[in-house]
Each structure stands twice: as structure tokens, then as C-alpha cells.
Design a protein around this motif. Structure first.
Motif, mmCIF file in Angstrom:
data_model
loop_
_atom_site.group_PDB
_atom_site.id
_atom_site.type_symbol
_atom_site.label_atom_id
_atom_site.label_comp_id
_atom_site.label_asym_id
_atom_site.label_seq_id
_atom_site.Cartn_x
_atom_site.Cartn_y
_atom_site.Cartn_z
ATOM 1 N N ASN A 72 4.583 11.567 -40.077
ATOM 2 C CA ASN A 72 5.799 11.861 -39.319
ATOM 3 C C ASN A 72 6.045 10.731 -38.324
ATOM 4 O O ASN A 72 5.150 9.937 -38.048
ATOM 5 C CB ASN A 72 5.627 13.192 -38.585
ATOM 6 N N PRO A 73 7.231 10.642 -37.746
ATOM 7 C CA PRO A 73 7.510 9.573 -36.781
ATOM 8 C C PRO A 73 6.801 9.796 -35.452
ATOM 9 O O PRO A 73 6.406 10.911 -35.113
ATOM 10 C CB PRO A 73 9.024 9.629 -36.601
ATOM 11 N N ALA A 74 6.670 8.699 -34.709
ATOM 12 C CA ALA A 74 6.063 8.730 -33.378
ATOM 13 C C ALA A 74 6.901 7.884 -32.432
ATOM 14 O O ALA A 74 7.657 7.009 -32.854
ATOM 15 C CB ALA A 74 4.632 8.204 -33.416
ATOM 16 N N VAL A 75 6.759 8.154 -31.155
ATOM 17 C CA VAL A 75 7.378 7.353 -30.095
ATOM 18 C C VAL A 75 6.246 6.853 -29.209
ATOM 19 O O VAL A 75 5.332 7.603 -28.860
ATOM 20 C CB VAL A 75 8.398 8.179 -29.281
ATOM 21 N N ARG A 87 9.511 2.020 -23.665
ATOM 22 C CA ARG A 87 9.481 3.100 -24.651
ATOM 23 C C ARG A 87 10.061 2.572 -25.961
ATOM 24 O O ARG A 87 11.124 1.940 -25.965
ATOM 25 C CB ARG A 87 10.301 4.283 -24.134
ATOM 26 N N GLY A 89 11.641 3.079 -29.816
ATOM 27 C CA GLY A 89 12.440 4.075 -30.512
ATOM 28 C C GLY A 89 11.499 4.866 -31.403
ATOM 29 O O GLY A 89 10.290 4.645 -31.411
ATOM 30 N N GLU A 90 12.048 5.771 -32.160
ATOM 31 C CA GLU A 90 11.237 6.533 -33.102
ATOM 32 C C GLU A 90 10.688 5.575 -34.160
ATOM 33 O O GLU A 90 11.441 4.829 -34.773
ATOM 34 C CB GLU A 90 12.101 7.612 -33.740
ATOM 35 N N GLN A 91 9.377 5.578 -34.340
ATOM 36 C CA GLN A 91 8.709 4.689 -35.288
ATOM 37 C C GLN A 91 8.202 5.476 -36.488
ATOM 38 O O GLN A 91 7.468 6.447 -36.319
ATOM 39 C CB GLN A 91 7.516 3.992 -34.615
ATOM 40 N N ARG A 92 8.588 5.042 -37.665
ATOM 41 C CA ARG A 92 8.070 5.626 -38.917
ATOM 42 C C ARG A 92 7.116 4.623 -39.557
ATOM 43 O O ARG A 92 7.149 3.438 -39.232
ATOM 44 C CB ARG A 92 9.220 5.949 -39.868
ATOM 45 N N ALA A 116 4.363 12.588 -30.817
ATOM 46 C CA ALA A 116 4.954 13.008 -32.085
ATOM 47 C C ALA A 116 5.145 14.510 -32.060
ATOM 48 O O ALA A 116 4.343 15.237 -31.466
ATOM 49 C CB ALA A 116 4.055 12.613 -33.251
ATOM 50 N N SER A 117 6.213 14.977 -32.693
ATOM 51 C CA SER A 117 6.461 16.424 -32.716
ATOM 52 C C SER A 117 5.515 17.121 -33.693
ATOM 53 O O SER A 117 5.168 18.279 -33.500
ATOM 54 C CB SER A 117 7.913 16.719 -33.083
#
Length: 127
Positions: A72-75, A87, A89-92, A116-117
Motif C-alpha cells: 500500500n502507499p506510504a507518506v 513531507r 506525497g503519497e509514495q507507492r 500508511a493507512s
């Protein structure tokens, strides 16, 4: 260094020069010989013996067969004196690594965060 790396891996689910699964550090096909691998969500407090002027490097979600399939993506975030100063952006896993370039102004401590969510297979890399 090996004893220190073992202690980090055991105590904190963090590793030097590899992910927590001892997979090499790779961001979007680019291997890194040095860096930290950990899981998201993670908080790494870095304390230096002397003040530093600047922090530079790369961060992202490690690329491996498992992460390509399930990650999943992480920040990513850098904090100085308890305040966010950078910070991503959202990283995949397929994204180019995010470039970190932060002025530390002589500080001896900063914090690296990976959020990450859903943390399944989110192997965060700071290189």
C-alpha cells in the motif's frame, strides 16, 4: 556494526542496508547500498553527536516481489524540534523515490516518520 544492526533489527524492526525481511534496499529499480529499512508506520528518532546543517537522501516503499504485489502507499515525513519540516506525497512501490533535502540548522536531533493507512507489506526505506 553487525552487532548494532542485529540489535536494531531485533529491538525495533529496523535494519541497516536491508528491509526488515533482509531484502536489499531498492526504490523503483534503483538499489541503495546504505540506508534504513523498516515498516510503516514507524518513527525513527536520530540523535547526532554534533549538530548537522543538512539532511539529504531518498525515501520510498521498497521494491520486491511481495511489495510489488501487495504493498500500500506510504507518506514520509521529517520533523525537527517536534515540527514537520518536510513531507513526501503519497509514495507507492512503483514511484520514483522522494528526494529529501532539509536544513537542520545545527540541530542534533530529528525524526523520520513513515505513515500508511494499511501497513501490510509497506516496507519503508530511508536511503
Amino acid at each position: 556494526m553487525a552487532a548494532k544492526e542485529t540489535a536494531l533489527r531485533t529491538a525495533m524492526s529496523m535494519s541497516c542496508r536491508a528491509t526488515t525481511r533482509t531484502v536489499p534496499l531498492v526504490l523503483a529499480g534503483r538499489p541503495f547500498a546504505s540506508g534504513l529499512g523498516t515498516h510503516a508506520c514507524s518513527v525513527i528518532v536520530v540523535r547526532l553527536p554534533a549538530g548537522a546543517k543538512r539532511l539529504t537522501g531518498w525515501c520510498g516503499v521498497n521494491e520486491s516481489p511481495l511489495t510489488r504485489r501487495y504493498s500500500n502507499p506510504a507518506v514520509f515525513c521529517v520533523e525537527v524540534a517536534g515540527k514537520p519540516v518536510w513531507r513526501s506525497g503519497e509514495q507507492r512501490v512503483s514511484d520514483k523515490p522522494a528526494r529529501v533535502d532539509v536544513k537542520l540548522g545545527g540541530r542534533r536531533e530529528f525524526t523520520l516518520r513513515a505513515e500508511a493507512s494499511d501497513i501490510n507489506y509497506v516496507h519503508a526505506v530511508w536511503a
